[in-house]
Design an enzyme around this catalytic site. Structure first.
Site, mmCIF file in Angstrom:
data_model
loop_
_atom_site.group_PDB
_atom_site.id
_atom_site.type_symbol
_atom_site.label_atom_id
_atom_site.label_comp_id
_atom_site.label_asym_id
_atom_site.label_seq_id
_atom_site.Cartn_x
_atom_site.Cartn_y
_atom_site.Cartn_z
ATOM 1 N N GLY A 98 0.607 -0.729 0.147
ATOM 2 C CA GLY A 98 -0.231 0.103 0.087
ATOM 3 C C GLY A 98 0.800 1.139 -0.255
ATOM 4 O O GLY A 98 0.576 2.210 0.569
ATOM 5 N N GLY A 99 2.064 1.035 -0.672
ATOM 6 C CA GLY A 99 2.729 2.283 -0.608
ATOM 7 C C GLY A 99 3.371 2.737 1.076
ATOM 8 O O GLY A 99 3.930 4.197 1.151
ATOM 9 N N SER A 184 4.689 -5.400 -2.873
ATOM 10 C CA SER A 184 4.682 -4.189 -3.076
ATOM 11 C C SER A 184 5.450 -3.220 -2.034
ATOM 12 O O SER A 184 6.470 -4.459 -1.055
ATOM 13 C CB SER A 184 3.503 -2.981 -3.355
ATOM 14 O OG SER A 184 3.353 -2.187 -3.755
#
Length: 512
Positions: A98-99, A184
């Site tokens: 989620g960055g 991610s």
């Protein structure tokens, strides 16, 4: 948050802090909202407070994020799915992406029930601190007990690993067999934590579509971080240390405003795309691309079109995708925009050179070379695939442990296209058919077959370090010089080949 459950479905586990009351749901027992640590703002996490008997049937709140009005600072909780609370099963500890700005263990995509049951694993996920609460650095925020003044979210993740190692036996997990997995942003920090594998008690690493932190794109420099905290403190009429006491919504709003709009107009030049871990010399001694390669077996996974998550107008990416380029001039501008994520100063002619290189590689390999496709490939390679593949090559060359590389290639359903960033999590957890995912990913025999193989490979790797699946190809250790990449998804379902689209990555060898 607490809840109740039919007494016929009650299941208990006793951890160091006290007794937990979970629920048996189908083939697994589930414990939700389990405190693994507690933290005051900008402080290192402390052990969770003890309890006598605690309900663990509902998720906790997510950590502070704008899209979730119910999110809160009190969010250091874990969730556990286990097939058998009295066994000694391999453990998969998952870090959501989620960055470093959004996400939570409660997101339905990350429900661990299917993976736990199918793989014979204890599956754990958890929340950690996000945005400026979790990923920054300033000496005025030094913790009086630990002296640490940076990367509070990374400290949370390390605390979660320690909590699992100390308590997972109560859920039927083997504390000596923990595999760390992340996607991610979570894949990038999982890699960093795996560099401390012996200290952390991690046996294996699964890094998926890793966003590896490095300035200027995905990490702030210490100098820029200091400047942001100081400017926010001035805006809010306090000192940097005083930021501990301002309302959390006021700080969060000011942090987001500091990074809003075009990167060229911001007060700092680093953290241009995401604000992840900062090299502070302690919690993060070095960036992944210059640190030693992990000393444990590594499974490294990327998607065939990482960039389509960001260039698909229907994608849930934030901010929304820019318009699809039409014609050469728009394509060059779009590619220059991608290059601008990586550098505050894009040399003249570099975008044109990038377009030429990608078009020539695509045409030589018989791949599409339309503007949208080229833009998508550049975006995905610039932020993800290039560094993922290069780190896998380096591990094969310098590492002392096996490395395995997968390209996930199962296509999404039209009008979506490609195999976008984070497509993997829907198949790893078997949640592709969830109402929030099914329109994009489908629920056909092909999806079920891909998910079954994905889970089998991961569960086998978590069990003994060798990925295997019944009725699927043997997955060899990775070597850049021979066919050794598992391609999962597409017409063949699973096959072994060389690294696809390797020539496109040649462009990045010439870019500092």
């Amino acid at each position: 948050m607490t809840g109740s459950v039919d007494t016929a479905q009650v299941v208990a586990a006793r951890v160091e802090q006290g007794e937990l009351i979970g629920a048996r749901e189908g083939d697994v027992a589930v414990f939700r909202g389990v405190p693994y640590a507690r933290a005051l703002r900008f402080s290192s996490p402390r052990p969770a407070e003890p309890w006598r008997r605690r309900s663990a049937t509902e998720f906790s709140r997510a950590f502070v994020q704008s899209a979730d009005p119910d999110s809160a600072e009190d969010a250091l909780y874990a969730n556990v799915w286990t097939p058998d609370t009295v066994a000694s099963l391999p453990v998969l500890l998952y870090i959501h992406g989620g960055g470093w700005q959004v996400g939570a263990g409660s997101v339905p995509t990350f429900d661990g029930a299917h993976l736990a049951a199918a793989g014979g694993l204890v599956v754990v996920n958890f929340n950690y601190r996000l945005s400026g609460f979790g990923w920054g650095l300033h000496e005025d925020l030094a913790d009086p007990e630990t002296g640490l003044c940076a990367n509070w979210g990374l400290q949370d993740q390390a605390a979660a690993i320690r909590w699992v190692a100390e308590n997972i036996a109560a859920f039927g997990g083997d504390p000596g067999n923990i595999t760390l997995c992340g996607t991610s942003a979570g894949g990038g920090t999982a890699w960093l934590l795996a560099l401390r594998a012996e200290e952390m008690g991690i046996r294996r690493l699964i890094s998926i579509s890793a966003a590896h932190a490095a300035p200027p794109a995905t990490s702030l420099t210490p100098e820029d971080s200091r400047r942001v905290y100081e400017s926010i403190a001035a805006e809010l009429g306090t000192s940097v240390a005083g930021l501990r006491d301002v309302p959390y919504a006021a700080f969060h709003t000011a942090w987001l405003a500091a990074f809003a709009g075009d990167p060229g107009s911001r007060r700092v030049l680093s953290g241009r795309e995401y604000r992840g871990p900062i090299r502070d010399g302690v919690t993060m001694p070095e960036f992944a691309h210059v640190a030693p390669t992990p000393s444990i077996p590594v499974m490294s996974i990327h998607n065939s079109t990482e960039g389509s998550f960001f260039t698909d107008p229907l994608s849930p990416s934030f901010p929304p995708a820019p318009p699809v380029p039409v014609g050469e001039a728009q394509l060059v501008r779009a590619v220059r925009g991608v290059l601008g994520k990586l550098s505050a100063d894009v040399p003249a002619g570099l975008a044109e050179k990038c377009v030429r290189a990608y078009r020539a590689a695509a045409e030589d390999e018989g791949l599409p070379s339309d503007p949208r496709t080229l833009w998508t490939e550049v975006w995905g390679d610039a932020l993800f695939r290039n560094r993922i593949v290069r780190l896998a090559e380096r591990h094969a060359r310098l590492g002392t442990t096996p490395g395995y590389v997968m390209q996930f290639a199962h296509p999404v359903r039209a009008p979506h296209y490609g195999t976008p960033h984070d497509a993997t999590s829907k198949f790893l957890f078997g949640t592709y058919s969830h109402p929030m995912n099914v329109a994009q990913f489908g629920d056909r025999p092909a999806e079920r077959r891909v998910s079954t193989l994905f889970m089998a490979y991961v569960a086998s790797f978590a069990r003994d370090g060798v990925p295997r699946a019944v009725g699927a190809p043997q997955w060899p250790e990775f070597s850049a010089s021979r066919p050794s990449t598992l391609i999962l998804g597409g017409p063949a379902v699973a096959r072994v080949d060389g690294v696809p689209k390797l020539r496109q990555l040649d462009f990045w060898r010439e870019v500092p």
